[in-house]
Design a protein around this motif. Structure first.
Motif, short mmCIF file in Angstrom:
data_model
loop_
_atom_site.label_atom_id
_atom_site.label_comp_id
_atom_site.label_asym_id
_atom_site.label_seq_id
_atom_site.Cartn_x
_atom_site.Cartn_y
_atom_site.Cartn_z
N GLY A 8 44.25 66.74 33.25
CA GLY A 8 44.52 68.23 33.93
C GLY A 8 44.31 68.30 35.50
N VAL A 9 44.03 69.44 35.87
CA VAL A 9 43.70 69.79 37.25
C VAL A 9 42.49 70.64 37.24
N ASP A 10 41.55 70.33 38.17
CA ASP A 10 40.20 71.17 38.16
C ASP A 10 40.39 72.16 39.26
N LEU A 11 40.25 73.59 39.06
CA LEU A 11 40.30 74.46 40.13
C LEU A 11 39.02 75.29 40.32
N ALA A 12 38.41 74.96 41.59
CA ALA A 12 37.20 75.18 41.77
C ALA A 12 37.03 76.54 42.21
N GLY A 13 36.03 77.43 41.99
CA GLY A 13 35.99 78.60 42.31
C GLY A 13 34.51 79.01 42.46
N ASN A 14 34.07 80.45 42.32
CA ASN A 14 32.90 81.22 42.18
C ASN A 14 32.71 81.25 40.56
N LEU A 15 31.29 81.13 40.08
CA LEU A 15 31.04 81.45 38.92
C LEU A 15 31.35 82.85 38.57
N ARG A 16 32.10 83.21 37.23
CA ARG A 16 32.40 84.35 36.77
C ARG A 16 33.62 84.80 37.53
N GLU A 17 34.29 84.22 37.97
CA GLU A 17 35.58 84.56 38.72
C GLU A 17 36.47 84.74 37.45
N PRO A 18 37.66 85.68 37.42
CA PRO A 18 38.42 85.75 36.38
C PRO A 18 39.18 84.49 36.18
N VAL A 19 39.58 84.17 34.98
CA VAL A 19 40.67 83.20 34.59
C VAL A 19 41.86 83.93 33.91
N LEU A 20 42.87 83.84 34.80
CA LEU A 20 44.19 84.68 34.11
C LEU A 20 45.41 83.60 33.23
N ALA A 21 45.75 84.19 32.29
CA ALA A 21 46.84 83.48 31.71
C ALA A 21 48.18 83.37 32.68
N PRO A 22 48.72 82.31 32.72
CA PRO A 22 49.89 81.84 33.78
C PRO A 22 51.24 82.47 32.78
N ALA A 23 51.25 82.73 31.51
CA ALA A 23 52.46 83.14 30.98
C ALA A 23 52.07 83.77 29.57
N PRO A 24 52.85 84.38 29.06
CA PRO A 24 52.29 85.25 27.64
C PRO A 24 52.59 83.98 26.52
N GLY A 25 51.49 84.15 25.64
CA GLY A 25 51.55 83.29 24.40
C GLY A 25 50.49 83.92 23.37
N LYS A 26 50.12 83.02 22.56
CA LYS A 26 49.19 82.97 21.35
C LYS A 26 47.93 82.56 21.70
N VAL A 27 46.78 83.02 21.54
CA VAL A 27 45.52 82.26 21.51
C VAL A 27 45.60 81.64 20.07
N VAL A 28 45.26 79.98 20.39
CA VAL A 28 45.11 79.43 19.12
C VAL A 28 43.80 78.71 18.99
N PHE A 29 42.87 78.78 20.01
CA PHE A 29 41.63 78.23 19.98
C PHE A 29 40.43 78.75 21.01
N VAL A 30 39.52 79.27 20.57
CA VAL A 30 38.42 79.68 21.48
C VAL A 30 37.34 79.33 20.85
N GLY A 31 36.58 78.36 21.36
CA GLY A 31 35.08 77.85 21.05
C GLY A 31 34.83 76.69 21.92
N TRP A 32 33.50 75.99 21.55
CA TRP A 32 33.18 74.69 22.36
C TRP A 32 33.95 73.78 21.87
N LYS A 33 34.36 72.79 23.04
CA LYS A 33 35.44 71.85 22.64
C LYS A 33 34.54 70.50 23.66
N GLY A 34 33.32 69.95 23.06
CA GLY A 34 32.85 68.70 23.46
C GLY A 34 32.63 68.81 25.14
N ARG A 35 33.32 67.72 25.69
CA ARG A 35 33.05 67.66 27.22
C ARG A 35 33.89 68.78 28.04
N PHE A 36 34.62 69.71 27.25
CA PHE A 36 35.34 70.70 28.17
C PHE A 36 34.40 71.86 28.04
N GLY A 37 33.21 71.89 27.09
CA GLY A 37 32.51 72.91 27.00
C GLY A 37 33.34 74.25 26.40
#
Length: 112
Positions: A8-37
């Motif tokens: 993928g691509v890493d997008l740097a920013g400030n801690l706590r900045e909002p992360v926005l969805a790029p398109a509508p959809g359905k959330v299929v996973f929320v949780g801890w995923k190894g190295r991705f945290g």
């Protein structure tokens, strides 16, 4: 101090900045995923999924329908990370593709 495949691509920013969805959809996973945290995966239909890793906080739940530019989480530093950023990844039919092409296409990418 280990090599890791990066699809993928890493997008740097400030801690706590909002992360926005790029398109509508359905959330299929929320949780801890190894190295991705802390990770969120959204299914946008047509075999397209996006993954957001290294988050600090979630603002969505599994099964939730989300809209374009909806706040889904906060930029963080969880998992295997060297500083605050979000790992953004796009998969089509389970295969990772270059997200930069999608970023350039903007919100029109899902129009048929």
């Amino acid at each position: 101090k280990k090599w890791a495949r990066h699809l993928g691509v890493d997008l740097a920013g400030n801690l706590r900045e909002p992360v926005l969805a790029p398109a509508p959809g359905k959330v299929v996973f929320v949780g801890w995923k190894g190295r991705f945290g802390r990770t969120i995966v959204i299914d946008h239909g047509n075999g397209i999924r996006t993954r957001y890793g290294h988050l600090r906080r979630y603002h969505v739940k599994r099964g939730q329908q989300i809209g374009y530019r909806q706040k889904i989480g906060q930029l963080g530093n969880s998992g295997r990370s060297t500083g605050p950023h979000v790992h953004y990844e796009i998969q089509i039919d389970g295969k990772a593709v270059n997200p930069l092409k999608f970023l350039k296409a903007g919100k029109d990418v899902l129009k048929g």
